[in-house]
Scaffold this motif. Structure first.
Motif, short mmCIF file in Angstrom:
data_model
loop_
_atom_site.label_atom_id
_atom_site.label_comp_id
_atom_site.label_asym_id
_atom_site.label_seq_id
_atom_site.Cartn_x
_atom_site.Cartn_y
_atom_site.Cartn_z
N ALA A 44 -32.10 25.14 88.50
CA ALA A 44 -32.08 22.94 88.69
C ALA A 44 -31.00 21.81 88.46
CB ALA A 44 -33.63 21.85 88.20
N ARG A 45 -30.25 22.80 87.82
CA ARG A 45 -29.31 21.74 87.29
C ARG A 45 -28.07 21.47 87.99
NH1 ARG A 45 -28.23 24.10 81.36
NH2 ARG A 45 -29.76 25.38 80.99
N ASP A 46 -27.50 19.85 87.86
CA ASP A 46 -26.75 19.14 88.57
C ASP A 46 -25.26 20.74 89.25
OD1 ASP A 46 -25.34 17.63 89.82
OD2 ASP A 46 -24.57 16.85 87.96
N HIS A 47 -25.28 20.66 89.89
CA HIS A 47 -24.12 22.01 90.32
C HIS A 47 -23.09 20.78 90.37
CE1 HIS A 47 -27.23 24.09 92.37
NE2 HIS A 47 -26.55 25.31 91.64
N GLY A 48 -22.31 19.28 90.57
CA GLY A 48 -21.18 18.62 90.47
C GLY A 48 -19.95 19.22 91.42
N ASP A 49 -19.76 18.55 91.14
CA ASP A 49 -18.36 18.55 92.25
C ASP A 49 -16.52 19.87 91.51
OD1 ASP A 49 -19.51 17.06 94.33
OD2 ASP A 49 -18.17 15.64 93.24
N ASP A 50 -17.45 19.50 90.20
CA ASP A 50 -15.93 20.91 89.16
C ASP A 50 -16.80 22.36 89.30
OD1 ASP A 50 -14.57 21.75 87.46
OD2 ASP A 50 -15.69 20.92 86.37
N PRO A 51 -15.54 23.13 90.34
CA PRO A 51 -15.80 24.40 90.67
C PRO A 51 -16.51 24.54 89.47
CG PRO A 51 -13.50 23.77 91.41
CD PRO A 51 -14.19 22.59 90.74
N ASN A 52 -15.67 24.68 87.93
CA ASN A 52 -16.33 25.21 86.73
C ASN A 52 -17.68 25.14 86.53
OD1 ASN A 52 -13.25 26.32 85.83
ND2 ASN A 52 -13.19 24.39 85.39
N GLN A 53 -17.79 24.02 86.61
CA GLN A 53 -19.34 23.45 86.16
C GLN A 53 -20.34 24.20 87.38
OE1 GLN A 53 -20.72 18.90 86.72
NE2 GLN A 53 -22.47 19.45 86.23
N GLN A 54 -20.10 24.10 88.27
CA GLN A 54 -20.29 25.30 89.80
C GLN A 54 -20.38 26.92 89.60
OE1 GLN A 54 -18.73 24.60 93.10
NE2 GLN A 54 -19.40 22.02 93.39
N LEU A 55 -19.72 26.78 89.21
CA LEU A 55 -19.89 28.67 88.62
C LEU A 55 -20.88 28.66 87.14
CD1 LEU A 55 -18.65 31.37 89.01
CD2 LEU A 55 -17.07 30.45 87.70
N LEU A 56 -20.47 27.83 86.14
CA LEU A 56 -21.17 27.48 85.03
C LEU A 56 -23.00 27.96 85.65
CD1 LEU A 56 -21.50 27.57 82.46
CD2 LEU A 56 -21.63 24.99 81.98
N VAL A 57 -22.84 26.79 86.52
CA VAL A 57 -24.35 27.01 87.09
C VAL A 57 -24.88 28.44 87.52
CG1 VAL A 57 -26.37 25.82 88.48
CG2 VAL A 57 -24.15 24.04 86.74
N ALA A 58 -24.45 28.35 88.45
CA ALA A 58 -24.40 29.62 88.43
C ALA A 58 -24.59 30.89 87.92
CB ALA A 58 -23.83 30.05 90.21
N VAL A 59 -23.70 31.25 87.29
CA VAL A 59 -23.88 32.23 85.95
C VAL A 59 -25.39 32.25 84.93
CG1 VAL A 59 -23.06 33.31 84.03
CG2 VAL A 59 -21.63 32.85 86.12
N THR A 60 -25.13 29.98 84.98
CA THR A 60 -26.57 30.65 84.04
C THR A 60 -28.22 30.96 84.57
OG1 THR A 60 -27.25 27.93 84.62
CG2 THR A 60 -25.43 28.88 82.08
N GLY A 61 -27.78 31.18 86.36
CA GLY A 61 -28.90 31.04 86.73
C GLY A 61 -29.24 31.89 86.84
N GLN A 62 -28.46 32.76 87.07
CA GLN A 62 -28.44 34.60 86.83
C GLN A 62 -29.60 35.11 86.24
OE1 GLN A 62 -23.98 35.31 88.27
NE2 GLN A 62 -24.57 34.48 90.36
N GLN A 63 -28.37 34.59 84.54
CA GLN A 63 -28.66 35.00 83.79
C GLN A 63 -30.46 35.10 82.92
OE1 GLN A 63 -26.19 32.86 80.99
NE2 GLN A 63 -25.25 34.93 79.86
N ALA A 64 -30.67 33.53 83.69
CA ALA A 64 -32.46 33.71 83.42
C ALA A 64 -32.78 34.46 84.45
CB ALA A 64 -32.83 31.96 84.22
N LEU A 65 -32.82 34.62 85.50
CA LEU A 65 -33.23 35.81 86.54
C LEU A 65 -33.06 37.17 86.04
CD1 LEU A 65 -32.07 34.49 89.90
CD2 LEU A 65 -33.62 34.55 89.03
N LEU A 66 -32.56 37.66 85.36
CA LEU A 66 -31.81 38.94 84.70
C LEU A 66 -32.35 38.97 82.96
CD1 LEU A 66 -30.83 41.56 84.89
CD2 LEU A 66 -28.57 41.01 83.68
#
Length: 166
Positions: A78-100
């Motif tokens: 549910a985190r804000d993905h924002g417009d910054d590619p670094n923030q989008q990558l960070l949100v994607a990685v933390t989501g994957q970490q949460a799943l794993l």
């Protein structure tokens, strides 16, 4: 050669007896060394019986682990993905970490709680499979619609677990 030119003859029944005794010894050694087959042991492999208290405690622990993992996954996705590619990558990685991490935590909790009700254990295993599958799909860059069937399966498992854990 025997004395006085006499040639000793061994009758064929003696050879036959020698061969039979060698076969018998070989079979005896073979059966002694070979482990018993599963059908020859008279073990009754029934599921262990658990007390109502053990089942209740196991259910509570598995349900608590699920609630914790569910909250972590929801808040990370549910985190804000924002417009910054670094923030989008960070949100994607933390989501994957949460799943794993969530799948590992649920698996560990379930293995430590063998008295958990079978229906709950089945639903948790299904959710673990979905989490791991989604993690791999996301790492491969898949998004909607490729992951939609997995998301629906995850929602179904989640609803089942939530109804059991009420």
């Amino acid at each position: 050669m025997a004395p006085n030119g006499y040639k000793a003859k061994v009758p064929w029944p003696a050879y036959a007896a020698l061969v039979i005794s060698l076969i018998a010894v070989s079979v005896a050694i073979g059966s002694w060394v070979r482990p018993p087959s599963a059908t020859s042991t008279a073990s009754t492999s029934t599921a262990p019986a658990y007390t109502d208290r053990q089942i209740t405690d196991a259910k509570a622990k598995v349900c608590a682990a699920f609630a914790n993992v569910h909250q972590a996954v929801r808040s990370n996705f549910a985190r804000d993905h924002g417009d910054d590619p670094n923030q989008q990558l960070l949100v994607a990685v933390t989501g994957q970490q949460a799943l794993l991490a969530g799948s590992v935590h649920l698996q560990t909790t379930l293995s430590e709680q063998p008295a958990a009700p079978a229906e709950l254990a089945t639903a948790v295993r299904k959710l673990v499979d979905v989490f791991q599958s989604l993690t791999v799909d996301y790492l491969n860059g898949h998004g909607s619609p490729e992951v939609d069937p997995s998301l629906r399966a995850g929602d179904e498992a989640t609803l089942t677990i939530q109804s059991i854990c009420k």
